[in-house]
Scaffold this motif. Structure first.
Motif, PDB file in Angstrom:
ATOM      1  N   ASP A 105      13.766   3.587   7.443  1.00  0.00           N
ATOM      2  CA  ASP A 105      14.476   2.402   6.763  1.00  0.00           C
ATOM      3  C   ASP A 105      14.441   1.061   7.548  1.00  0.00           C
ATOM      4  O   ASP A 105      14.185  -0.196   6.995  1.00  0.00           O
ATOM      5  CB  ASP A 105      15.923   2.853   6.558  1.00  0.00           C
ATOM      6  N   THR A 106      14.672   1.242   8.927  1.00  0.00           N
ATOM      7  CA  THR A 106      14.596   0.051   9.855  1.00  0.00           C
ATOM      8  C   THR A 106      13.320  -0.421  10.276  1.00  0.00           C
ATOM      9  O   THR A 106      13.113  -1.586  10.458  1.00  0.00           O
ATOM     10  CB  THR A 106      15.150   0.507  11.087  1.00  0.00           C
ATOM     11  N   ASP A 107      12.053   0.305   9.995  1.00  0.00           N
ATOM     12  CA  ASP A 107      10.809  -0.199  10.444  1.00  0.00           C
ATOM     13  C   ASP A 107       9.891   0.439   9.467  1.00  0.00           C
ATOM     14  O   ASP A 107       8.846   1.201   9.869  1.00  0.00           O
ATOM     15  CB  ASP A 107      10.559   0.349  11.977  1.00  0.00           C
ATOM     16  N   PRO A 108       9.954   0.195   8.300  1.00  0.00           N
ATOM     17  CA  PRO A 108       9.291   0.807   7.160  1.00  0.00           C
ATOM     18  C   PRO A 108       7.611   0.499   7.389  1.00  0.00           C
ATOM     19  O   PRO A 108       6.743   1.316   7.053  1.00  0.00           O
ATOM     20  CB  PRO A 108       9.487   0.280   5.849  1.00  0.00           C
ATOM     21  N   GLU A 109       7.252  -0.606   7.962  1.00  0.00           N
ATOM     22  CA  GLU A 109       5.827  -1.080   8.103  1.00  0.00           C
ATOM     23  C   GLU A 109       4.991  -0.246   9.010  1.00  0.00           C
ATOM     24  O   GLU A 109       3.963   0.374   9.136  1.00  0.00           O
ATOM     25  CB  GLU A 109       5.512  -2.426   8.586  1.00  0.00           C
ATOM     26  N   LEU A 110       5.977  -0.133  10.258  1.00  0.00           N
ATOM     27  CA  LEU A 110       5.468   0.646  11.363  1.00  0.00           C
ATOM     28  C   LEU A 110       5.113   2.150  10.699  1.00  0.00           C
ATOM     29  O   LEU A 110       4.298   2.803  11.105  1.00  0.00           O
ATOM     30  CB  LEU A 110       6.106   0.668  12.790  1.00  0.00           C
ATOM     31  N   MET A 111       6.133   2.804  10.388  1.00  0.00           N
ATOM     32  CA  MET A 111       6.081   4.237   9.789  1.00  0.00           C
ATOM     33  C   MET A 111       5.075   4.372   8.757  1.00  0.00           C
ATOM     34  O   MET A 111       4.468   5.301   8.595  1.00  0.00           O
ATOM     35  CB  MET A 111       7.478   4.557   9.441  1.00  0.00           C
ATOM     36  N   GLU A 112       4.991   3.410   8.009  1.00  0.00           N
ATOM     37  CA  GLU A 112       3.709   3.423   6.843  1.00  0.00           C
ATOM     38  C   GLU A 112       2.458   3.600   7.656  1.00  0.00           C
ATOM     39  O   GLU A 112       1.481   4.633   7.121  1.00  0.00           O
ATOM     40  CB  GLU A 112       3.629   2.274   6.053  1.00  0.00           C
ATOM     41  N   MET A 160       0.813  -1.225  -0.098  1.00  0.00           N
ATOM     42  CA  MET A 160       0.018   0.281   0.101  1.00  0.00           C
ATOM     43  C   MET A 160       0.850   1.253  -0.123  1.00  0.00           C
ATOM     44  O   MET A 160       0.582   2.260  -0.684  1.00  0.00           O
ATOM     45  CB  MET A 160      -0.957   0.038   1.133  1.00  0.00           C
ATOM     46  N   GLY A 161       1.971   1.377   0.843  1.00  0.00           N
ATOM     47  CA  GLY A 161       2.562   2.428   1.018  1.00  0.00           C
ATOM     48  C   GLY A 161       1.926   3.722   1.735  1.00  0.00           C
ATOM     49  O   GLY A 161       1.056   3.583   2.212  1.00  0.00           O
ATOM     50  N   ILE A 162       2.972   4.730   1.946  1.00  0.00           N
ATOM     51  CA  ILE A 162       2.676   6.031   2.446  1.00  0.00           C
ATOM     52  C   ILE A 162       1.858   6.856   1.236  1.00  0.00           C
ATOM     53  O   ILE A 162       2.355   6.963   0.263  1.00  0.00           O
ATOM     54  CB  ILE A 162       3.562   6.837   2.707  1.00  0.00           C
ATOM     55  N   SER A 163       0.613   7.343   1.706  1.00  0.00           N
ATOM     56  CA  SER A 163      -0.343   7.978   0.567  1.00  0.00           C
ATOM     57  C   SER A 163       0.418   9.284   0.299  1.00  0.00           C
ATOM     58  O   SER A 163       1.470   9.537   1.129  1.00  0.00           O
ATOM     59  CB  SER A 163      -1.708   8.322   1.362  1.00  0.00           C
ATOM     60  N   GLU A 164      -0.140   9.726  -0.921  1.00  0.00           N
ATOM     61  CA  GLU A 164       0.654  10.946  -1.208  1.00  0.00           C
ATOM     62  C   GLU A 164       0.227  12.151  -0.442  1.00  0.00           C
ATOM     63  O   GLU A 164       0.927  13.038  -0.247  1.00  0.00           O
ATOM     64  CB  GLU A 164      -0.031  11.247  -2.724  1.00  0.00           C
ATOM     65  N   LYS A 165      -1.178  11.937   0.039  1.00  0.00           N
ATOM     66  CA  LYS A 165      -1.524  13.317   0.926  1.00  0.00           C
ATOM     67  C   LYS A 165      -0.442  13.285   2.264  1.00  0.00           C
ATOM     68  O   LYS A 165      -0.001  14.328   2.848  1.00  0.00           O
ATOM     69  CB  LYS A 165      -2.976  13.225   1.486  1.00  0.00           C
ATOM     70  N   ALA A 166      -0.162  12.107   2.775  1.00  0.00           N
ATOM     71  CA  ALA A 166       0.676  11.997   3.995  1.00  0.00           C
ATOM     72  C   ALA A 166       1.911  12.389   3.702  1.00  0.00           C
ATOM     73  O   ALA A 166       2.667  13.121   4.603  1.00  0.00           O
ATOM     74  CB  ALA A 166       0.536  10.293   4.433  1.00  0.00           C
ATOM     75  N   LYS A 167       2.650  12.099   2.558  1.00  0.00           N
ATOM     76  CA  LYS A 167       3.895  12.311   2.117  1.00  0.00           C
ATOM     77  C   LYS A 167       3.965  14.008   1.941  1.00  0.00           C
ATOM     78  O   LYS A 167       4.845  14.692   2.391  1.00  0.00           O
ATOM     79  CB  LYS A 167       4.383  11.864   0.629  1.00  0.00           C
ATOM     80  N   GLN A 168       2.898  14.560   1.521  1.00  0.00           N
ATOM     81  CA  GLN A 168       2.713  16.093   1.109  1.00  0.00           C
ATOM     82  C   GLN A 168       2.853  16.805   2.443  1.00  0.00           C
ATOM     83  O   GLN A 168       3.469  17.781   2.768  1.00  0.00           O
ATOM     84  CB  GLN A 168       1.592  16.474   0.294  1.00  0.00           C
TER      85      GLN A 168
END
Length: 252
Positions: free
Chosen positions: A24-31, A1-9
């Motif tokens: 980098d170390t915990d990409p699932e949690l940070m997503e 799924m990844g981080i949404s564009e709105k969240a990135k913005q």
């Protein structure tokens, strides 16, 4: 799924060019977290970005969460929260969490200000003298909380009268009268403090009433709790929500 564009913005607006090592170390949690904190909860409420950041800073001091505070402090400056406003949040926290807890946050604030070229000390915000603090604090307390405060003062046992005196002259007289934050924002900051500390429900209910008296309605208080949720967690949020609903029922 990844981080949404709105969240990135929204993340980029607060943290331009910054990437946490946790991505980098915990990409699932940070997503999960980034989508929640920088997208999903922003769909609800009436807070502008500055007010949201002010409430988050207050919450992080009260929890206490120094590492997250340092991160969000930088973001708050990027969002337009002024150094004076930030210092007033920190100063006011001494009345709720005590100087023993505030000290680390004050030092962290000063360190970041210096790194960003903010000249210290900031312009003074004191609005009272030792001679006027009690009367001005008393008047301000009565305006926010009504007759209840005066009744508590008059009914206090002689052995406890000094505590009520401190509430008037110290807490409200020397802190709440300061410029830098108006009373409406100070009560919102206090709501964030008490909601985040936990175990302060009687005081929280009183300050919910105080928020109403200064113009912060239920939607605003719910908006604050929503924006704090990613940093606060569900149990304390639900405790604070129960207080809000008790003081301001849904049908009113």
């Amino acid at each position: 799924m990844g981080i949404s564009e709105k969240a990135k913005q929204n993340y980029e607006e607060l943290f331009p060019g910054r990437k946490s090592a946790l991505h980098d170390t915990d990409p699932e949690l940070m997503e999960i977290f980034d989508n929640f904190a920088f997208d999903e909860v922003l769909e609800y409420g009436n807070l502008d970005t500055r007010t949201r950041m002010i409430a988050i800073l207050a919450s992080l001091i009260a929890q206490p969460a120094l590492s997250q505070y340092k991160i969000m402090l930088d973001a708050a400056l990027n969002a337009g929260v002024t150094p004076v406003e930030i210092k007033e949040i920190v100063y006011q926290s001494t009345q709720y969490v005590g100087m023993a807890r505030t000290l680390d946050f004050l030092n962290a604030t000063n360190d970041l200000f210096k790194s960003r070229g903010v000249k210290l000390p900031l312009e003074g915000q004191t609005a009272v003298t030792p001679e006027t603090a009690f009367d001005k604090g008393r008047a301000l307390l009565n305006s926010v909380f009504g007759e209840m405060i005066e009744e508590n003062y008059q009914k206090a046992p002689g052995s406890q009268k000094h505590i009520q005196h401190y509430l008037f002259g110290n807490c409200f007289g020397k802190y709440y009268t300061r410029s830098g934050l108006d009373i409406k924002m100070r009560e919102l900051v206090t709501f964030a403090f008490l909601s985040s500390m936990g175990g302060c429900e009687p005081q929280l209910k009183s300050h919910i009433k105080g928020n109403l008296r200064v113009g912060n309605d239920k939607e605003t208080l719910l908006s604050v709790l929503t924006q704090l949720l990613p940093y606060l967690g569900y149990p304390r949020m639900f405790n604070a929500l129960a207080c809000v609903n008790e003081v301001i029922p849904e049908n009113t």
